[in-house]
Design an enzyme around this catalytic site. Structure first.
Site, PDB file in Angstrom:
ATOM      1  N   ASN A 211      33.718  -4.112 -16.535  1.00 58.90           N
ATOM      2  CA  ASN A 211      34.003  -4.692 -17.854  1.00 58.90           C
ATOM      3  C   ASN A 211      35.459  -4.496 -18.241  1.00 58.90           C
ATOM      4  O   ASN A 211      36.126  -5.417 -18.741  1.00 58.90           O
ATOM      5  CB  ASN A 211      33.108  -4.050 -18.917  1.00 58.90           C
ATOM      6  CG  ASN A 211      31.670  -4.519 -18.858  1.00 58.90           C
ATOM      7  OD1 ASN A 211      31.341  -5.475 -18.160  1.00 58.90           O
ATOM      8  ND2 ASN A 211      30.799  -3.844 -19.592  1.00 58.90           N
TER       9      ASN A 211
ATOM     10  N   ARG B 186      27.424 -21.104 -13.834  1.00 60.90           N
ATOM     11  CA  ARG B 186      27.501 -20.043 -12.831  1.00 60.90           C
ATOM     12  C   ARG B 186      26.219 -20.075 -12.017  1.00 60.90           C
ATOM     13  O   ARG B 186      25.127 -19.995 -12.577  1.00 60.90           O
ATOM     14  CB  ARG B 186      27.641 -18.657 -13.471  1.00 60.90           C
ATOM     15  CG  ARG B 186      28.902 -18.448 -14.290  1.00 60.90           C
ATOM     16  CD  ARG B 186      29.022 -16.989 -14.714  1.00 60.90           C
ATOM     17  NE  ARG B 186      29.962 -16.806 -15.788  1.00 60.90           N
ATOM     18  CZ  ARG B 186      31.266 -16.640 -15.640  1.00 60.90           C
ATOM     19  NH1 ARG B 186      31.781 -16.658 -14.418  1.00 60.90           N
ATOM     20  NH2 ARG B 186      32.058 -16.453 -16.675  1.00 60.90           N
TER      21      ARG B 186
ATOM     22  N   ARG C 289      35.130 -18.620 -15.548  1.00 60.72           N
ATOM     23  CA  ARG C 289      36.080 -17.584 -15.162  1.00 60.72           C
ATOM     24  C   ARG C 289      35.529 -16.670 -14.075  1.00 60.72           C
ATOM     25  O   ARG C 289      34.434 -16.144 -14.180  1.00 60.72           O
ATOM     26  CB  ARG C 289      36.467 -16.749 -16.387  1.00 60.72           C
ATOM     27  CG  ARG C 289      37.534 -15.695 -16.086  1.00 60.72           C
ATOM     28  CD  ARG C 289      37.959 -14.968 -17.330  1.00 60.72           C
ATOM     29  NE  ARG C 289      38.743 -15.820 -18.199  1.00 60.72           N
ATOM     30  CZ  ARG C 289      38.564 -15.904 -19.518  1.00 60.72           C
ATOM     31  NH1 ARG C 289      37.602 -15.227 -20.086  1.00 60.72           N
ATOM     32  NH2 ARG C 289      39.332 -16.680 -20.241  1.00 60.72           N
TER      33      ARG C 289
ATOM     34  N   HIS D 207      29.407 -25.509 -21.014  1.00 61.34           N
ATOM     35  CA  HIS D 207      28.670 -24.247 -21.005  1.00 61.34           C
ATOM     36  C   HIS D 207      27.193 -24.454 -21.334  1.00 61.34           C
ATOM     37  O   HIS D 207      26.392 -23.513 -21.233  1.00 61.34           O
ATOM     38  CB  HIS D 207      29.310 -23.288 -22.018  1.00 61.34           C
ATOM     39  CG  HIS D 207      28.866 -21.871 -21.909  1.00 61.34           C
ATOM     40  ND1 HIS D 207      28.063 -21.267 -22.854  1.00 61.34           N
ATOM     41  CD2 HIS D 207      29.103 -20.925 -20.962  1.00 61.34           C
ATOM     42  CE1 HIS D 207      27.834 -20.019 -22.496  1.00 61.34           C
ATOM     43  NE2 HIS D 207      28.448 -19.774 -21.361  1.00 61.34           N
TER      44      HIS D 207
ATOM     45  N   TYR E  96      19.321 -10.257 -16.503  1.00 64.34           N
ATOM     46  CA  TYR E  96      19.587 -10.604 -17.895  1.00 64.34           C
ATOM     47  C   TYR E  96      18.284 -11.002 -18.585  1.00 64.34           C
ATOM     48  O   TYR E  96      17.390 -11.557 -17.955  1.00 64.34           O
ATOM     49  CB  TYR E  96      20.541 -11.801 -18.003  1.00 64.34           C
ATOM     50  CG  TYR E  96      21.925 -11.638 -17.428  1.00 64.34           C
ATOM     51  CD1 TYR E  96      22.350 -10.454 -16.829  1.00 64.34           C
ATOM     52  CD2 TYR E  96      22.828 -12.694 -17.482  1.00 64.34           C
ATOM     53  CE1 TYR E  96      23.613 -10.329 -16.303  1.00 64.34           C
ATOM     54  CE2 TYR E  96      24.110 -12.578 -16.949  1.00 64.34           C
ATOM     55  CZ  TYR E  96      24.497 -11.394 -16.363  1.00 64.34           C
ATOM     56  OH  TYR E  96      25.755 -11.279 -15.847  1.00 64.34           O
TER      57      TYR E  96
ATOM     58  N   ARG F   7      24.790  -8.253 -29.159  1.00 70.18           N
ATOM     59  CA  ARG F   7      24.965  -7.255 -28.113  1.00 70.18           C
ATOM     60  C   ARG F   7      26.403  -6.760 -28.021  1.00 70.18           C
ATOM     61  O   ARG F   7      26.663  -5.574 -27.873  1.00 70.18           O
ATOM     62  CB  ARG F   7      24.553  -7.839 -26.759  1.00 70.18           C
ATOM     63  CG  ARG F   7      24.595  -6.809 -25.624  1.00 70.18           C
ATOM     64  CD  ARG F   7      24.631  -7.467 -24.265  1.00 70.18           C
ATOM     65  NE  ARG F   7      25.927  -8.009 -23.942  1.00 70.18           N
ATOM     66  CZ  ARG F   7      26.143  -9.233 -23.486  1.00 70.18           C
ATOM     67  NH1 ARG F   7      25.150 -10.069 -23.318  1.00 70.18           N
ATOM     68  NH2 ARG F   7      27.375  -9.655 -23.221  1.00 70.18           N
TER      69      ARG F   7
ATOM     70  N   HIS G 188      20.958 -11.269 -23.198  1.00 72.37           N
ATOM     71  CA  HIS G 188      21.787 -12.460 -23.049  1.00 72.37           C
ATOM     72  C   HIS G 188      21.239 -13.670 -23.806  1.00 72.37           C
ATOM     73  O   HIS G 188      21.925 -14.679 -23.947  1.00 72.37           O
ATOM     74  CB  HIS G 188      21.908 -12.794 -21.553  1.00 72.37           C
ATOM     75  CG  HIS G 188      22.971 -13.778 -21.214  1.00 72.37           C
ATOM     76  ND1 HIS G 188      22.706 -15.091 -20.888  1.00 72.37           N
ATOM     77  CD2 HIS G 188      24.317 -13.642 -21.154  1.00 72.37           C
ATOM     78  CE1 HIS G 188      23.843 -15.723 -20.638  1.00 72.37           C
ATOM     79  NE2 HIS G 188      24.835 -14.873 -20.788  1.00 72.37           N
TER      80      HIS G 188
END
Length: 688
Positions: A46, A376, A406, A436, A469, A565, A593
């Protein structure tokens, strides 16, 4: 005390507090020991991304001479100082925790040794490993007048070596070289066990190389060897308007990322001053230096903890995702979805139905078209293979691949080319906007008419992260949602005027305005003296306009409960502004998530799933969607899930007006851990 505080918590300072909550999971002795090691790894990963993107962006602003304050009251320079101070403190705590965890692992028979702790037999074994496996891979890189300082790759581990000639005069300046610790080899090297011992022992690769560093420099004496690691600016800077081929432009930018401006330098504590000064001068990094008392880059602990054979007693109990019972009763998923909507809750329920849905569509002669967004995907995606199979079967397959996801850019480029070879129409989205949204549309011919089947999700179409997730997926054949889905793909892939959305909220055109209307409606209900309630679950909340709307609703008497979160820029519990707002964050075994929004709506409850966090980039700079859940039974399941989160008193932390988080205290001393209770949700479906 709070009246002098800014109405908003700074986004980046809030992120530091989030990563501190991850660190608290590594410190929590109630967690299994190897899981604590994994959380230490996540803290490092992170922080790497935060430094290479967020801190890098702040440094860019400082270099540009920007002194304007943001909406939370910070200048770039002032914010940078606070971030580095807090990050330094957090890293200190991280390594204190690392030493504690490794001590506990040693008591369980898992020992990370220094080389001088090995016996003669073990010393010979690691020596053989170095000479046979490691030595051939190493490349010493000297720095002198004829050999310039080599390229130091971002987030790779290196050794800084100071040497002197064996016949050198005492006052001669040391020679400098670097050696890259090869990432192709395992960072942890297994050592043969001792006689009559069941312990598993390991040494770190960089320490092994340090021990034998002299073998790389014949005729020279290494007298100082210390690890270092550089983090570079990794944010892509694209001119999409001027790019004739976006794919090629991103490939070029990825190559340029190797030479990104240095952002952070990590060095082992005790590095020789000459070596440290050489690195700072050659890498042109003045500040953001971290002296580490321990192994650099603890992200290796994730693989270390995952690859250890046995020791299941030191891990979470394994969860086997169940196949949704709605689909388990028949081979015809279309028939099921025609009759009723189906909700799937990952990771408690399997991601396989999504793969199966696409595969069934690929082989169904009545299916005419498949359209899908990919942000992703996993390294071995069954979903991509299924889409390719559908195209090869003659279906019209359109895939919107987001090349700018990213750190997944290279993988997505590879998938895009593979899909194109299979005959899919691959689209890279709209200029200036990331795609997205998570949506899959199947168009099927049925009894002389066309029916649309839709899957929308809160998470990526990624079978790996679906086991790590918590995310929600909805299968539906609702005609209004299907019509909106077709319009969405038309806007992304072709030329289409703004659409009057019937069910979906779509960013950047109207999602923010739809949220405003929903919040304002609850506000009007409260002002009329009736019950008004909002519950919203998301990853991050940082958009000032949304926060101000929530403040207005709170002042009108709306009860607002937020489950955020990560980053939260809203400051709850402030008298006269946000006393009716509660914010909690849950960090636990699975990454929370899912994005779910609930509005009481004067008793006519509304529930939405969304791909979007309440951040400016999601609402204004991305293609996102928010989808209503029309089925009352499924709404009840999601409301129950939100309530379970709000009742958590084991892994939940509450955001205080100060901007800091405190553990939620149980009112009756009975522990309640929502992720463990959530395991039951699939079993409740038939009982609601």
């Amino acid at each position: 005390m709070t009246k002098h505080l800014s109405p908003y918590v700074n986004r980046d300072l809030s992120w530091i507090e989030f990563n501190r909550r991850v660190l608290e999971e590594a410190q929590d002795t109630r967690n299994p020991l190897l899981e604590r090691a994994k959380f230490l790894s996540i803290v490092s990963s992170n922080l790497d991304e935060f430094m290479s993107v967020r801190v890098a962006g702040i440094q860019d602003q400082m270099r540009a001479g920007l002194t304007k304050t943001d909406f939370t009251g910070y200048t770039p320079a002032g914010l940078w100082k606070r971030l580095i101070k807090r990050a330094t403190s957090m890293v200190f705590e991280q390594y204190r925790t690392y030493r504690e965890v490794t001590r506990c692992l040693a008591k369980e028979g898992i020992c990370i040794r220094s080389l001088d702790e090995l016996n003669a037999s073990q010393q010979k074994s690691v020596s053989d490993y170095f000479h046979e496996i490691v030595f051939p891979v190493l490349t010493p890189m000297a720095v002198d007048q004829s050999r310039p300082f080599p390229l130091v790759h971002t987030k790779e581990l290196y050794l800084a070596v100071l040497l002197k000639r064996e016949d050198a005069e005492e006052e001669e300046e040391p020679l400098f070289a670097i050696v890259q610790v090869p990432s192709i080899l395992s960072r942890f090297v297994a050592v043969p066990g001792r006689v009559n011992s069941k312990k598993q022992e390991f040494v770190l690769l960089e320490e092994l190389i340090q021990q034998f560093i002299h073998t790389l420099f014949n005729g020279y004496e290494p007298f100082s060897v210390h690890p270092f690691r550089l983090t570079r600016n990794a944010d892509l800077t694209l001119n999409e308007e001027g790019a004739e081929d976006l794919l090629e432009e991103i490939e070029k930018e990825l190559r340029r990322r190797r030479w990104g401006i240095p952002v952070r330098l990590e060095v082992a504590k005790g590095m020789h001053p000459f070596a440290l000064q050489t690195l700072r001068e050659e890498l042109e990094i003045e500040d953001n230096l971290f002296e580490i008392d321990g192994p650099l880059d603890l992200s290796f602990l994730l693989r270390f903890a995952s690859n250890l054979a046995g020791y299941d007693n030191l891990r979470y109990e394994k969860l086997e995702p169940v196949y949704p019972r709605e689909f388990d009763e028949t081979d015809d998923m279309f028939e099921v979805i025609r009759q009723r909507d189906v909700l799937v809750y990952h990771p408690y329920e399997s991601f396989e139905p999504v793969n199966d849905f696409v595969l069934q569509a690929a082989y169904d002669p009545d299916v005419l078209a498949l359209k899908m967004t990919l942000y992703r995907v996993s390294g071995q995606s069954a979903l991509v293979q299924a889409l390719a199979k559908a195209a090869e079967s003659g279906k019209q397959v359109t895939v919107v691949v987001e090349l700018k996801a990213r750190f997944d850019e290279e993988r997505n480029i590879a998938w895009a080319r593979q899909l194109e070879k299979a005959g899919c129409h691959v689209v890279y989205g709209l200029v200036g906007l990331k795609t997205h949204a998570k949506i899959l549309l199947v168009v099927r011919r049925e009894q002389g008419t066309l029916r649309r089947y839709v899957h929308v999700g809160t998470g990526n179409y990624n079978d790996n992260t679906a086991t790590l997730y918590t995310d929600i997926g909805l299968f539906t054949s609702h005609p209004v949602i299907g019509g909106d889905a077709s319009a969405l793909f038309n806007e992304v892939t072709g030329y289409s005027s703004p659409y009057n959305w019937k069910a979906l909220g779509v960013a950047p055109t109207d999602l923010r305005e739809k949220l405003f209307r929903l919040i304002d409606h609850e506000k009007a209900i409260a002002q009329a003296g009736r019950k008004a309630h909002i519950i919203a679950k998301m990853n991050s909340l940082s958009n000032q306009d949304i926060i101000d709307k929530l403040y207005e609703a709170s002042q009108a008497g709306v009860k607002i409960e937020l489950i955020v979160r990560g980053v939260c820029c809203l400051r709850p519990g402030v008298v006269g502004r946000s006393e009716n707002i509660k914010v909690i964050s849950i960090v636990d075994r699975y990454l929370e998530h899912a994005r779910v929004m609930y509005f009481y709506n004067d008793g006519e409850e509304e529930v939405y799933l969304s791909s979007a966090d309440w951040m400016t980039r999601n609402l204004m700079k991305r293609i996102e969607l928010m989808c209503p859940v029309f089925d009352p039974g499924l709404r009840a399941i999601l409301i129950n899930m939100l309530k379970l989160n709000l009742e958590d008193n084991v892994k939940s932390r509450e955001l205080k007006p100060s901007g800091l988080y405190e553990p939620v205290v149980s009112k009756d001393d009975k522990p309640f851990r929502s992720q463990f209770e959530a395991k039951l949700i699939p079993l409740w479906k038939g009982e609601i």
